[in-house]
Write an enzyme that holds these catalytic residues in place. Structure first.
Site, PDB file in Angstrom:
ATOM      1  N   ARG A   1      31.565   6.750 103.161  1.00 35.40           N
ATOM      2  CA  ARG A   1      31.233   6.831 101.722  1.00 35.40           C
ATOM      3  C   ARG A   1      29.713   6.808 101.536  1.00 35.40           C
ATOM      4  NH1 ARG A   1      31.094   2.441  98.651  1.00 35.40           N
ATOM      5  NH2 ARG A   1      32.978   1.464  99.485  1.00 35.40           N
TER       6      ARG A   1
ATOM      7  N   TYR B   1      24.584  24.008  81.739  1.00 33.89           N
ATOM      8  CA  TYR B   1      25.952  24.211  82.230  1.00 33.89           C
ATOM      9  C   TYR B   1      26.930  23.391  81.377  1.00 33.89           C
ATOM     10  CZ  TYR B   1      29.897  24.022  85.434  1.00 33.89           C
ATOM     11  OH  TYR B   1      31.141  24.091  85.980  1.00 33.89           O
TER      12      TYR B   1
ATOM     13  N   ASP C   1      18.252  21.849  87.614  1.00 30.60           N
ATOM     14  CA  ASP C   1      19.463  22.411  88.218  1.00 30.60           C
ATOM     15  C   ASP C   1      19.097  23.804  88.729  1.00 30.60           C
ATOM     16  OD1 ASP C   1      21.868  23.746  88.749  1.00 30.60           O
ATOM     17  OD2 ASP C   1      22.960  22.727  87.148  1.00 30.60           O
TER      18      ASP C   1
ATOM     19  N   LYS D   1      28.634  26.851  94.784  1.00 26.95           N
ATOM     20  CA  LYS D   1      28.313  28.223  94.409  1.00 26.95           C
ATOM     21  C   LYS D   1      27.615  28.950  95.566  1.00 26.95           C
ATOM     22  CE  LYS D   1      30.010  26.837  90.497  1.00 26.95           C
ATOM     23  NZ  LYS D   1      29.183  26.370  89.385  1.00 26.95           N
TER      24      LYS D   1
HETATM   25  C1  LIG Z   1      29.123  25.211  88.751  1.00 24.43           C
HETATM   26  C2  LIG Z   1      27.881  24.633  88.237  1.00 24.43           C
HETATM   27  C3  LIG Z   1      27.725  23.237  88.130  1.00 24.43           C
HETATM   28  C4  LIG Z   1      28.833  22.268  88.484  1.00 24.43           C
HETATM   29  O1  LIG Z   1      29.169  22.333  89.826  1.00 24.43           O
HETATM   30  P1  LIG Z   1      30.627  21.918  90.394  1.00 24.43           P
HETATM   31  O2  LIG Z   1      30.441  22.033  91.859  1.00 24.43           O
HETATM   32  O3  LIG Z   1      31.610  22.864  89.810  1.00 24.43           O
HETATM   33  O4  LIG Z   1      30.887  20.526  89.939  1.00 24.43           O
HETATM   34  C5  LIG Z   1      26.505  22.767  87.669  1.00 24.43           C
HETATM   35  N1  LIG Z   1      25.505  23.580  87.315  1.00 24.43           N
HETATM   36  C6  LIG Z   1      25.635  24.924  87.383  1.00 24.43           C
HETATM   37  C7  LIG Z   1      24.491  25.780  86.973  1.00 24.43           C
HETATM   38  C8  LIG Z   1      26.812  25.494  87.847  1.00 24.43           C
HETATM   39  O5  LIG Z   1      26.932  26.834  87.901  1.00 24.43           O
END
Ligand SMILES: *Cc1c(COP(=O)(O)O)cnc(C)c1O
Length: 393
Positions: A59, A112, A184, A209
């Site tokens: 963890r 997001y 982000d 992604k």
């Molecule tokens: C998909 C996404 C997230 C969230 O990610 P998860 O892995 O689905 O929790 C956050 N920010 C952006 C820009 C995203 O495209």
């Protein structure tokens, strides 16, 4: 070995890989062990109290997970990195670890969807003061930052209209106000954009992604100065949103081809954006690589490539979208993005389904908008596919 002095493609392959491996294996082992054993109690104590490197319990950290963290850390030019079960795990743990009652976060209207929920529904429950601004109104953002700010939270390019936010300018304003800037960087990836080099303090990714790149594993990664990353790590360790070894392995494997994929996706997205822009049945195209995009100049200054995601709207409204999308052959009509296969969907039914038509209009999201995440397929095949589907309208 210090991989920060090598090119990104080299670091993607080699950074974090541990040698020697058992039997000389040339890929990172998936270490599924939950706990790690010691015969020397002093050594165990030193690792458990952070005085020596090592593993105690998965963890907290895990050898396979550490390989992924190292790759992202090097590509983002960061001092430290830590990981999470999902991208939202990275975002929520970062915000909850840095904010608290009476603290103030300044951010954008276009973050997001999940992040936006944190700002509007969850953080206010803990007396966090949240101020969201028009995403490209940098003057207003600067004013709000100067008025007192603990965390500035940015995202660029944004979802789904690919707005561009000036990281350097706003991070400088945040520094003056004593605020921490978090970016982000999921849409851009560390191949196209390095927010820390532009003045941000922390950069995070949904590794689900582009980093993983194959739509088969979920994860999140946060990078930045050791002191800040440790603060978030200590929260995540207890909060429990830890990344497992299996998805970490898949994401780290995906990252070995990150630059190859991103180079292809950058080039294909630009070609497709230009094609769509010239098509009479397309009413608008949103892609920061087009010189008609309002954020093009800033994108050019802060990105080395414009990314694999674009969006466009069709003449004929949502009815046209309903007819058009199922006609495409090389597309998964699905949420998510950044995969080897092309993915597309209308924000009206995916990311922004919970908003009213009026709220979508306020964000500049046409009802006939389609988000198109370009895969690594041959670009001529994708163009033919789009051309055939547009001709059918
Ligand atoms: C998909 C996404 C997230 C969230 O990610 P998860 O892995 O689905 O929790 C956050 N920010 C952006 C820009 C995203 O495209």
């Amino acid at each position: 070995m210090d991989f920060s002095k090598y090119q990104k493609s080299t670091a993607s392959v080699w950074a974090g890989e541990t040698e020697p491996t058992a039997d000389g294996a040339v890929t990172t082992p998936i270490v599924r062990s939950v706990a790690f054993a010691y015969t020397d109690l002093d050594e165990w104590h030193n690792v458990a109290t952070g005085k020596a490197d090592g593993y105690i319990y998965s963890r907290n950290t895990n050898p396979t997970v550490h390989v992924l963290e190292e790759k992202v850390r090097i590509l983002e030019g960061a001092e430290a990195a830590t990981s999470f079960a999902t991208g939202m795990g990275a975002i929520s743990n970062t915000l909850f670890a840095l904010l608290g009652p009476g603290k103030r976060v300044v951010s954008l209207n276009d973050t997001y969807g999940g992040t936006s929920r944190l700002f509007l529904d969850f953080l206010p429950r803990y007396q966090v003061n949240v101020t969201l601004c028009d995403t490209t109104d940098f003057d207003r953002l600067e004013t709000e930052i100067a008025a007192g700010c603990d965390v500035l939270y940015l995202e660029t390019p944004t979802n789904p209209t690919l707005k561009i936010v000036d990281i350097k300018r706003l991070a400088a304003a945040a520094k003056n106000a004593g605020a921490i800037t978090v970016v982000d960087n999921t849409f851009a990836t560390p191949i196209n954009q390095n927010p820390l080099a532009l003045g941000a303090d922390l950069v995070l990714h949904s590794a689900t992604k582009f980093l993983g790149g194959h739509s088969d594993a979920m994860g999140g990664v946060l990078c930045g100065a050791k002191k800040l990353v440790e603060k978030v790590f200590q929260f995540r360790e207890i909060n429990g949103a830890s990344l497992q070894a299996d998805p970490a392995y898949l994401i780290a494997r995906g990252m070995k081809t990150l630059e190859l994929r991103i180079d292809r996706q950058n080039a294909s997205a630009l070609t497709i954006a230009r094609y769509l822009k010239a098509h009479p049945k397309v009413s608008d195209v949103f892609y920061p690589g087009l010189d008609t995009h309002p954020g093009h100049a800033i994108a050019k200054a802060q990105m080395t490539g414009f990314g694999g995601i674009l969006s466009f709207s069709l003449n004929g409204g949502y009815e046209a979208v309903k007819k058009f999308l199922p006609t495409l052959q090389f597309v998964h009509l699905a949420a998510s993005l950044g995969s080897v296969s092309t993915l597309a969907g209308p924000p009206r039914t995916t990311s922004h389904v919970e908003l009213t038509e009026d709220q979508r209009r306020q964000l500049g999201i046409p009802e006939s908008l389609i988000r198109y995440s370009v895969g690594i397929e041959n670009v001529d095949d994708l163009l033919t596919d789009l051309d055939t589907a547009l001709a059918s309208l």
